[in-house]
Design a protein around this motif. Structure first.
Motif, PDB file in Angstrom:
ATOM      1  N   THR A   1       4.679   8.532 -12.355  1.00  0.00           N
ATOM      2  CA  THR A   1       5.864   8.505 -11.494  1.00  0.00           C
ATOM      3  C   THR A   1       5.499   8.170 -10.059  1.00  0.00           C
ATOM      4  O   THR A   1       6.146   7.343  -9.408  1.00  0.00           O
ATOM      5  CB  THR A   1       6.587   9.866 -11.532  1.00  0.00           C
ATOM      6  N   LEU A   2       4.438   8.806  -9.556  1.00  0.00           N
ATOM      7  CA  LEU A   2       4.012   8.549  -8.170  1.00  0.00           C
ATOM      8  C   LEU A   2       3.609   7.084  -7.976  1.00  0.00           C
ATOM      9  O   LEU A   2       3.934   6.466  -6.958  1.00  0.00           O
ATOM     10  CB  LEU A   2       2.842   9.465  -7.808  1.00  0.00           C
ATOM     11  N   VAL A   3       2.915   6.534  -8.971  1.00  0.00           N
ATOM     12  CA  VAL A   3       2.510   5.126  -8.884  1.00  0.00           C
ATOM     13  C   VAL A   3       3.731   4.212  -8.927  1.00  0.00           C
ATOM     14  O   VAL A   3       3.811   3.227  -8.186  1.00  0.00           O
ATOM     15  CB  VAL A   3       1.525   4.784 -10.013  1.00  0.00           C
ATOM     16  N   LEU A   4       4.688   4.526  -9.784  1.00  0.00           N
ATOM     17  CA  LEU A   4       5.904   3.705  -9.871  1.00  0.00           C
ATOM     18  C   LEU A   4       6.753   3.809  -8.603  1.00  0.00           C
ATOM     19  O   LEU A   4       7.412   2.835  -8.219  1.00  0.00           O
ATOM     20  CB  LEU A   4       6.727   4.112 -11.089  1.00  0.00           C
ATOM     21  N   VAL A   5       6.744   4.967  -7.972  1.00  0.00           N
ATOM     22  CA  VAL A   5       7.434   5.100  -6.679  1.00  0.00           C
ATOM     23  C   VAL A   5       6.788   4.171  -5.657  1.00  0.00           C
ATOM     24  O   VAL A   5       7.483   3.483  -4.886  1.00  0.00           O
ATOM     25  CB  VAL A   5       7.392   6.564  -6.180  1.00  0.00           C
ATOM     26  N   LEU A   6       5.460   4.136  -5.656  1.00  0.00           N
ATOM     27  CA  LEU A   6       4.734   3.234  -4.752  1.00  0.00           C
ATOM     28  C   LEU A   6       5.093   1.783  -5.033  1.00  0.00           C
ATOM     29  O   LEU A   6       5.402   1.015  -4.119  1.00  0.00           O
ATOM     30  CB  LEU A   6       3.226   3.452  -4.912  1.00  0.00           C
ATOM     31  N   LEU A   7       5.068   1.418  -6.313  1.00  0.00           N
ATOM     32  CA  LEU A   7       5.378   0.042  -6.694  1.00  0.00           C
ATOM     33  C   LEU A   7       6.835  -0.303  -6.352  1.00  0.00           C
ATOM     34  O   LEU A   7       7.121  -1.376  -5.804  1.00  0.00           O
ATOM     35  CB  LEU A   7       5.141  -0.152  -8.186  1.00  0.00           C
ATOM     36  N   GLY A   8       7.761   0.596  -6.668  1.00  0.00           N
ATOM     37  CA  GLY A   8       9.173   0.358  -6.370  1.00  0.00           C
ATOM     38  C   GLY A   8       9.422   0.222  -4.879  1.00  0.00           C
ATOM     39  O   GLY A   8      10.256  -0.589  -4.452  1.00  0.00           O
ATOM     40  N   THR A   9       8.696   0.998  -4.072  1.00  0.00           N
ATOM     41  CA  THR A   9       8.839   0.909  -2.621  1.00  0.00           C
ATOM     42  C   THR A   9       8.392  -0.456  -2.112  1.00  0.00           C
ATOM     43  O   THR A   9       9.023  -1.040  -1.221  1.00  0.00           O
ATOM     44  CB  THR A   9       8.023   2.021  -1.936  1.00  0.00           C
ATOM     45  N   ILE A  10       7.315  -0.985  -2.690  1.00  0.00           N
ATOM     46  CA  ILE A  10       6.835  -2.314  -2.296  1.00  0.00           C
ATOM     47  C   ILE A  10       7.867  -3.374  -2.667  1.00  0.00           C
ATOM     48  O   ILE A  10       8.169  -4.274  -1.877  1.00  0.00           O
ATOM     49  CB  ILE A  10       5.480  -2.613  -2.959  1.00  0.00           C
ATOM     50  N   VAL A  11       8.415  -3.279  -3.874  1.00  0.00           N
ATOM     51  CA  VAL A  11       9.457  -4.227  -4.295  1.00  0.00           C
ATOM     52  C   VAL A  11      10.664  -4.131  -3.353  1.00  0.00           C
ATOM     53  O   VAL A  11      11.245  -5.149  -2.955  1.00  0.00           O
ATOM     54  CB  VAL A  11       9.888  -3.960  -5.752  1.00  0.00           C
ATOM     55  N   LEU A  12      11.020  -2.910  -2.986  1.00  0.00           N
ATOM     56  CA  LEU A  12      12.137  -2.704  -2.057  1.00  0.00           C
ATOM     57  C   LEU A  12      11.852  -3.360  -0.719  1.00  0.00           C
ATOM     58  O   LEU A  12      12.726  -4.036  -0.145  1.00  0.00           O
ATOM     59  CB  LEU A  12      12.373  -1.203  -1.870  1.00  0.00           C
ATOM     60  N   PHE A  13      10.640  -3.202  -0.208  1.00  0.00           N
ATOM     61  CA  PHE A  13      10.271  -3.806   1.072  1.00  0.00           C
ATOM     62  C   PHE A  13      10.320  -5.330   1.003  1.00  0.00           C
ATOM     63  O   PHE A  13      10.751  -5.985   1.948  1.00  0.00           O
ATOM     64  CB  PHE A  13       8.872  -3.352   1.494  1.00  0.00           C
ATOM     65  N   VAL A  14       9.858  -5.888  -0.124  1.00  0.00           N
ATOM     66  CA  VAL A  14       9.841  -7.350  -0.270  1.00  0.00           C
ATOM     67  C   VAL A  14      11.256  -7.919  -0.188  1.00  0.00           C
ATOM     68  O   VAL A  14      11.521  -8.870   0.561  1.00  0.00           O
ATOM     69  CB  VAL A  14       9.165  -7.761  -1.593  1.00  0.00           C
TER      70      VAL A  14
ATOM     71  N   ILE B   1       0.878 -10.446   0.218  1.00  0.00           N
ATOM     72  CA  ILE B   1      -0.502 -10.007  -0.044  1.00  0.00           C
ATOM     73  C   ILE B   1      -0.526  -8.512  -0.348  1.00  0.00           C
ATOM     74  O   ILE B   1      -1.194  -8.062  -1.295  1.00  0.00           O
ATOM     75  CB  ILE B   1      -1.407 -10.334   1.161  1.00  0.00           C
ATOM     76  N   MET B   2       0.208  -7.744   0.454  1.00  0.00           N
ATOM     77  CA  MET B   2       0.288  -6.300   0.219  1.00  0.00           C
ATOM     78  C   MET B   2       0.915  -5.997  -1.133  1.00  0.00           C
ATOM     79  O   MET B   2       0.461  -5.095  -1.858  1.00  0.00           O
ATOM     80  CB  MET B   2       1.088  -5.629   1.329  1.00  0.00           C
ATOM     81  N   ALA B   3       1.954  -6.743  -1.501  1.00  0.00           N
ATOM     82  CA  ALA B   3       2.627  -6.528  -2.786  1.00  0.00           C
ATOM     83  C   ALA B   3       1.676  -6.789  -3.942  1.00  0.00           C
ATOM     84  O   ALA B   3       1.620  -6.021  -4.907  1.00  0.00           O
ATOM     85  CB  ALA B   3       3.858  -7.431  -2.895  1.00  0.00           C
ATOM     86  N   ALA B   4       0.901  -7.889  -3.844  1.00  0.00           N
ATOM     87  CA  ALA B   4      -0.063  -8.209  -4.903  1.00  0.00           C
ATOM     88  C   ALA B   4      -1.145  -7.138  -4.998  1.00  0.00           C
ATOM     89  O   ALA B   4      -1.531  -6.715  -6.099  1.00  0.00           O
ATOM     90  CB  ALA B   4      -0.691  -9.574  -4.629  1.00  0.00           C
ATOM     91  N   LEU B   5      -1.619  -6.677  -3.840  1.00  0.00           N
ATOM     92  CA  LEU B   5      -2.672  -5.653  -3.815  1.00  0.00           C
ATOM     93  C   LEU B   5      -2.180  -4.340  -4.413  1.00  0.00           C
ATOM     94  O   LEU B   5      -2.854  -3.738  -5.272  1.00  0.00           O
ATOM     95  CB  LEU B   5      -3.127  -5.431  -2.371  1.00  0.00           C
ATOM     96  N   PHE B   6      -0.996  -3.900  -4.005  1.00  0.00           N
ATOM     97  CA  PHE B   6      -0.469  -2.637  -4.511  1.00  0.00           C
ATOM     98  C   PHE B   6      -0.066  -2.728  -5.978  1.00  0.00           C
ATOM     99  O   PHE B   6      -0.124  -1.732  -6.699  1.00  0.00           O
ATOM    100  CB  PHE B   6       0.710  -2.170  -3.656  1.00  0.00           C
ATOM    101  N   THR B   7       0.333  -3.911  -6.420  1.00  0.00           N
ATOM    102  CA  THR B   7       0.628  -4.083  -7.849  1.00  0.00           C
ATOM    103  C   THR B   7      -0.634  -3.904  -8.671  1.00  0.00           C
ATOM    104  O   THR B   7      -0.624  -3.242  -9.725  1.00  0.00           O
ATOM    105  CB  THR B   7       1.230  -5.482  -8.102  1.00  0.00           C
ATOM    106  N   TYR B   8      -1.726  -4.488  -8.196  1.00  0.00           N
ATOM    107  CA  TYR B   8      -3.007  -4.336  -8.892  1.00  0.00           C
ATOM    108  C   TYR B   8      -3.448  -2.869  -8.906  1.00  0.00           C
ATOM    109  O   TYR B   8      -3.899  -2.343  -9.930  1.00  0.00           O
ATOM    110  CB  TYR B   8      -4.073  -5.195  -8.212  1.00  0.00           C
ATOM    111  N   ILE B   9      -3.316  -2.207  -7.748  1.00  0.00           N
ATOM    112  CA  ILE B   9      -3.702  -0.791  -7.663  1.00  0.00           C
ATOM    113  C   ILE B   9      -2.842   0.050  -8.608  1.00  0.00           C
ATOM    114  O   ILE B   9      -3.347   0.944  -9.297  1.00  0.00           O
ATOM    115  CB  ILE B   9      -3.567  -0.294  -6.210  1.00  0.00           C
ATOM    116  N   SER B  10      -1.550  -0.243  -8.641  1.00  0.00           N
ATOM    117  CA  SER B  10      -0.644   0.495  -9.525  1.00  0.00           C
ATOM    118  C   SER B  10      -1.039   0.320 -10.982  1.00  0.00           C
ATOM    119  O   SER B  10      -1.065   1.291 -11.753  1.00  0.00           O
ATOM    120  CB  SER B  10       0.796   0.004  -9.311  1.00  0.00           C
ATOM    121  N   PHE B  11      -1.348  -0.914 -11.358  1.00  0.00           N
ATOM    122  CA  PHE B  11      -1.778  -1.202 -12.727  1.00  0.00           C
ATOM    123  C   PHE B  11      -3.031  -0.410 -13.069  1.00  0.00           C
ATOM    124  O   PHE B  11      -3.139   0.212 -14.133  1.00  0.00           O
ATOM    125  CB  PHE B  11      -2.038  -2.704 -12.882  1.00  0.00           C
TER     126      PHE B  11
END
Length: 290
Positions: free
Chosen positions: A22-35, A166-176
């Motif tokens: 859940t915490l990782v998905l919150v991080l990922l969703g926040t990045i998508v929201l920012f984009v 770049i941040m979105a790609a990096l955080f997506t990889y980290i989330s994965f």
């Protein structure tokens, strides 16, 4: 007693995995929201840059109406506002506190149409073409817009977009990677159960089924909780700053919610399947050496 212990262990592992995912998905969703918020914000900024079409003093009301209809029909126009000479003078008096007509003896301002163009036309190349077209129109005296501001806005938006991607790609990889490790640890703790099921003749598909179902359940529950957290955060932000509605609309929230759900389902399913395959291929002796 042993079965109850295993059940409690499994329940603890599931809750731990649920929280981590859940915490990782919150991080990922926040990045998508920012984009997507950044995309809407860039459009909002571009569409609020004003283009002034100055009109000749001898323009008649009929010609003004015809020009208004002509401008309304243009595909680049997002909004259009007519400002009369009197209104322009009044606005100037309000902003400066003085009336220039008192010492000039006449109203120095001209009537104009104030245009806000659509974001895709808010660049100097497109505006140069629009300016040439408008200047060739009868009764149009001049077209004015802030070229330097336009250049600055577009330049900064491009820089910000690159950094954000770049941040979105990096955080997506980290989330994965984080979700993958969470799932792998869960499967690792049950590798001997998997091996026992193999020894009694269970097929790989039969062994995989409960783990994959659990993985999908983990993905769905984590995504629902993550979406609730993100939506709650957005709602809280809107109570303090209602203008956020201009850049975070229902479309953005829908995209974020669906993205979190799809990613949660996909990553938990894939990671569970890959981790299971690893242990299904191992011999009993290999399990004691990992």
């Amino acid at each position: 007693m042993k079965r109850n212990k295993q059940t409690r262990l499994f329940s603890t592992q599931f809750v731990t995995s649920l929280i981590s995912t859940t915490l990782v998905l919150v991080l990922l969703g926040t990045i998508v929201l920012f984009v997507f918020t950044a995309r809407n914000l860039s459009s909002y900024v571009r569409e609020n840059i004003n283009v002034s079409v100055l009109l000749s003093d001898d323009i008649t009301p009929g010609e003004t109406q015809s020009l208004n209809q002509l401008l309304q029909s243009q595909q680049y126009v997002k909004s259009l506002k007519y400002v009369s000479k009197e209104r322009a003078l009044h606005d100037q008096c309000m902003s400066m506190g003085t009336d220039p007509s008192e010492f000039l003896g006449y109203n120095p301002f001209t009537a104009s149409f104030e245009i806000k163009v659509k974001s895709e036309y808010a660049n100097n190349e497109s505006l140069a073409k629009i300016t040439r077209q408008l200047k060739s129109t009868n009764k149009v005296m001049d077209v004015i817009y802030q070229k330097e501001l336009m250049n600055s806005v577009n330049k900064n938006i491009r820089k910000f977009s690159v950094i954000l991607l770049i941040m979105a790609a990096l955080f997506t990889y980290i989330s994965f990677a984080l979700i993958n490790n969470t799932v792998r640890l869960t499967i690792f703790s049950r590798r001997f159960i998997i091996n026992t099921m193999k020894l009694v003749g269970a097929s790989w598909s039969f062994i995989r089924r409960p783990f994959l179902n659990q993985g999908l359940l983990l993905g769905v529950m984590s995504a629902i909780i993550a979406d609730a957290v993100i939506l709650g955060g957005v709602y809280w932000a809107k109570t303090y700053e209602p203008e956020i509605n201009t850049v975070i609309d229902m479309q953005v929230l829908t995209i974020v919610g669906v993205s979190v759900l799809v990613f949660g389902l996909l990553i938990t399913f894939v990671c569970t399947y890959v981790s299971l395959s690893k242990y299904l291929k191992m011999s009993s002796n290999d399990l004691y050496h990992i």
